[in-house]
Design a protein around this motif. Structure first.
Motif, PDB file in Angstrom:
ATOM      1  N   HIS A 164       0.521   3.186   9.853  1.00 13.29           N
ATOM      2  CA  HIS A 164       0.668   1.657   9.670  1.00 13.29           C
ATOM      3  C   HIS A 164       2.093   1.269  10.775  1.00 13.29           C
ATOM      4  N   HIS A 213      -9.558   2.315   9.588  1.00 10.62           N
ATOM      5  CA  HIS A 213      -8.459   2.660   8.826  1.00 10.62           C
ATOM      6  C   HIS A 213      -8.890   2.485   7.170  1.00 10.62           C
ATOM      7  N   HIS A 253       0.480   8.476   6.947  1.00  7.36           N
ATOM      8  CA  HIS A 253       0.007   7.165   6.574  1.00  7.36           C
ATOM      9  C   HIS A 253       0.864   6.007   6.987  1.00  7.36           C
ATOM     10  N   ASP A 312      -7.375   4.869   4.263  1.00  4.50           N
ATOM     11  CA  ASP A 312      -7.154   4.124   2.968  1.00  4.50           C
ATOM     12  C   ASP A 312      -7.830   4.859   1.462  1.00  4.50           C
ATOM     13  N   GLU A 343       0.911  -1.170  -0.026  1.00  2.00           N
ATOM     14  CA  GLU A 343      -0.064  -0.010   0.154  1.00  2.00           C
ATOM     15  C   GLU A 343       0.913   1.265  -0.049  1.00  2.00           C
TER      16      GLU A 343
HETATM   17 FE   FE2 Z   1      -3.326   2.186   5.279  1.00  2.00          FE
END
Ligand code: FE2
Length: 128
Positions: A82, A120, A78, A125, A63
């Motif tokens: 994570h 999330h 982001h 996302d 991702e």
């Molecule tokens: Fe993500």
């Protein structure tokens, strides 16, 4: 638990997200299974936890790479989200290894992971 509006339009990421939802739902089902002995379910709980730890690394990397390629705004923030989540899961797994895998803690973890996933995937996302 997966919803069509979670799609972000990347076949790879959407497939991984669907897989994650499937695994976490299954994890919840296993940790909450009524009637059976905890010791009998423990093996499946541990292997699911291990799978999630390794799968989450692959998924987050994929991702983040996609976000880099498409120069998504806020990709560093982001990536930090994570990293924090990965660390939280790893810390939990270490604690379970030290103190033993108790049923109540695993139920808490399963609920926490599902909540995190919904928030999330449903929000962070989706940011483009
Ligand atoms: Fe993500």
């Amino acid at each position: 638990m997966w919803k069509e509006h979670y799609r972000i339009g990347s076949e790879l990421i959407d497939t991984q997200h669907r897989e994650l939802f499937k695994r976490v739902s299954n994890f919840i089902r296993v940790v909450q299974a009524q009637g059976g002995l905890w010791e009998d379910r423990l093996e499946e709980v541990q292997s699911t936890l291990q799978f999630m730890q390794s799968y989450v690394i692959i998924h987050f990397n994929d991702e983040e790479n996609l976000q880099k390629r498409s120069a998504t705004p806020g990709l560093e923030k982001h990536a930090r989200i994570h990293a924090d989540f990965r660390e939280e899961i790893n810390r939990f797994a270490r604690r379970m290894e030290d103190e033993g895998f108790d049923e109540e803690s695993m139920q808490e973890l399963a609920a926490r992971v599902m909540t995190w996933l919904i928030m999330h995937v449903g929000r962070e996302d989706q940011k483009k």
